[in-house]
Design a protein around this motif. Structure first.
Motif, short mmCIF file in Angstrom:
data_model
loop_
_atom_site.label_atom_id
_atom_site.label_comp_id
_atom_site.label_asym_id
_atom_site.label_seq_id
_atom_site.Cartn_x
_atom_site.Cartn_y
_atom_site.Cartn_z
N GLY A 192 0.77 -1.23 0.00
CA GLY A 192 0.00 0.00 0.00
C GLY A 192 0.80 1.28 0.00
O GLY A 192 0.25 2.36 0.24
N ALA A 193 2.09 1.20 -0.28
CA ALA A 193 2.90 2.42 -0.31
C ALA A 193 2.59 3.22 -1.57
O ALA A 193 2.26 2.67 -2.62
N ALA A 194 2.70 4.54 -1.46
CA ALA A 194 2.63 5.43 -2.62
C ALA A 194 4.06 5.68 -3.09
O ALA A 194 4.91 6.08 -2.31
N VAL A 195 4.30 5.45 -4.37
CA VAL A 195 5.66 5.56 -4.91
C VAL A 195 5.70 6.65 -5.97
O VAL A 195 4.96 6.60 -6.96
N PHE A 196 6.56 7.64 -5.75
CA PHE A 196 6.80 8.72 -6.70
C PHE A 196 8.23 8.59 -7.17
O PHE A 196 9.17 8.75 -6.39
#
Length: 313
Positions: A192-196
């Motif tokens: 569930g991590a947000a990766v940019f």
């Protein structure tokens, strides 16, 4: 700090920028020009552009290494300026020009950063060390660029953060280690991590990203979901009109995204809405020649950058 923090397990926004801008002192041009975008939890967002496009400026603003000239950004419901200290507890960050303590060994560096993060378990760190075949017992100054990059990736990933902000993460990695990184990225996404992730590696972006944004001269030109077929949703139309006036009208039409002009009467456009709507709008003009094609991500990038991209690499 804000009096409240959004529950990150129920907030779909990992990162949100709202009209975020940066103008460096002594310049009249915005290095980042009113950037608005959103990265969801469980999503890998690729931020694509040539060198100098504004990718690193954006990342430094998100990390609060730079102060915005206007606009704002939010990470996990927290303001990147007001809540910078709290945010860093939840973010894994990798700089594009990584600089590590040269006299320390890799193990000493990771031990120290693990304590700063309050890591309770080193199980995942051990998994990453083995996966990346990290050289942990040598002074960092003696390591190759690729082995330093591995340590940079490890320190960003090992505490299993809620958000990853990565600037050119696979720079200096050999193909085997790139695969190890992609595996780790998939794990981060699954939890569930947000990766940019900034990149100019188009093949990489098309392989691992859910969405991409293309930036040029500080402006976000286009966002696109990456489909399973690795092609963009709407085709482009190359149209030659009977008159210059018709070409000029279509360049300014809200139903068309103008991409390029070959001569006074020939332009390249993409419909901003549905394909059928785009065809109806074009059919209102007198057309001499017409062709269409779907673009993959590399073609899309070249449409915006042209020869600049070739010269930049």
């Amino acid at each position: 700090m804000n009096s409240f923090i959004i529950d990150t397990m129920h907030d779909t926004d990992g990162i949100r920028c709202n009209q975020l801008s940066k103008q460096y002192h002594g310049t009249s041009v915005l290095a980042l020009d009113h950037l608005t975008l959103r990265v969801n939890r469980g999503e890998v967002y690729g931020f694509l552009g040539a060198n100098g496009a504004g990718k690193t400026t954006t990342i430094r603003l998100l990390m609060n290494f730079l102060q915005p000239s206007s606009g704002d950004a939010v990470i996990l419901g927290m303001d990147t300026v007001d809540d910078s200290v709290e945010i860093k507890k939840h973010v894994g960050y990798l700089s594009g020009d990584i600089s590590l303590y040269p006299k320390a060994t890799g193990k000493q560096l990771l031990d120290y950063l693990g304590k700063l993060q309050g890591m309770e378990s080193t199980n995942y760190r051990t998994t990453l060390e083995q996966r990346f075949q990290a050289e942990l017992d040598k002074p960092i100054a003696s390591l190759s660029k690729g082995n330093k990059q591995k340590l940079g990736i490890l320190q960003a990933l090992m505490h299993e953060p809620d958000v990853l902000i990565l600037d050119e993460p696979t720079s200096g990695l050999d193909p085997l280690m790139q695969e190890a990184f992609y595996d780790s990225l998939r794990e981060a996404k699954e939890r569930g991590a947000a990766v940019f992730m900034s990149s100019h590696n188009l093949t990489e972006a098309q392989r691992v990203c859910d969405r991409v944004g293309i930036i040029k001269n500080g402006k976000l030109l286009r966002e696109q979901t990456i489909t399973s077929e690795s092609s963009l949703d709407n085709p482009i139309f190359r149209v030659r009109f009977a008159s210059e006036a018709a070409a000029e009208k279509m360049k300014k039409s809200p139903d068309m995204n103008f991409l390029a002009q070959e001569d006074d009467r020939t332009i390249v456009v993409r419909p901003t809405g549905t394909i059928s709507r785009g065809l109806k709008v074009l059919a209102q003009q007198d057309i001499v020649e017409f062709s269409s094609q779907a673009l993959d991500l590399e073609s899309e990038f070249i449409e915006y950058y042209g020869d600049e991209h070739a010269a930049d690499n």
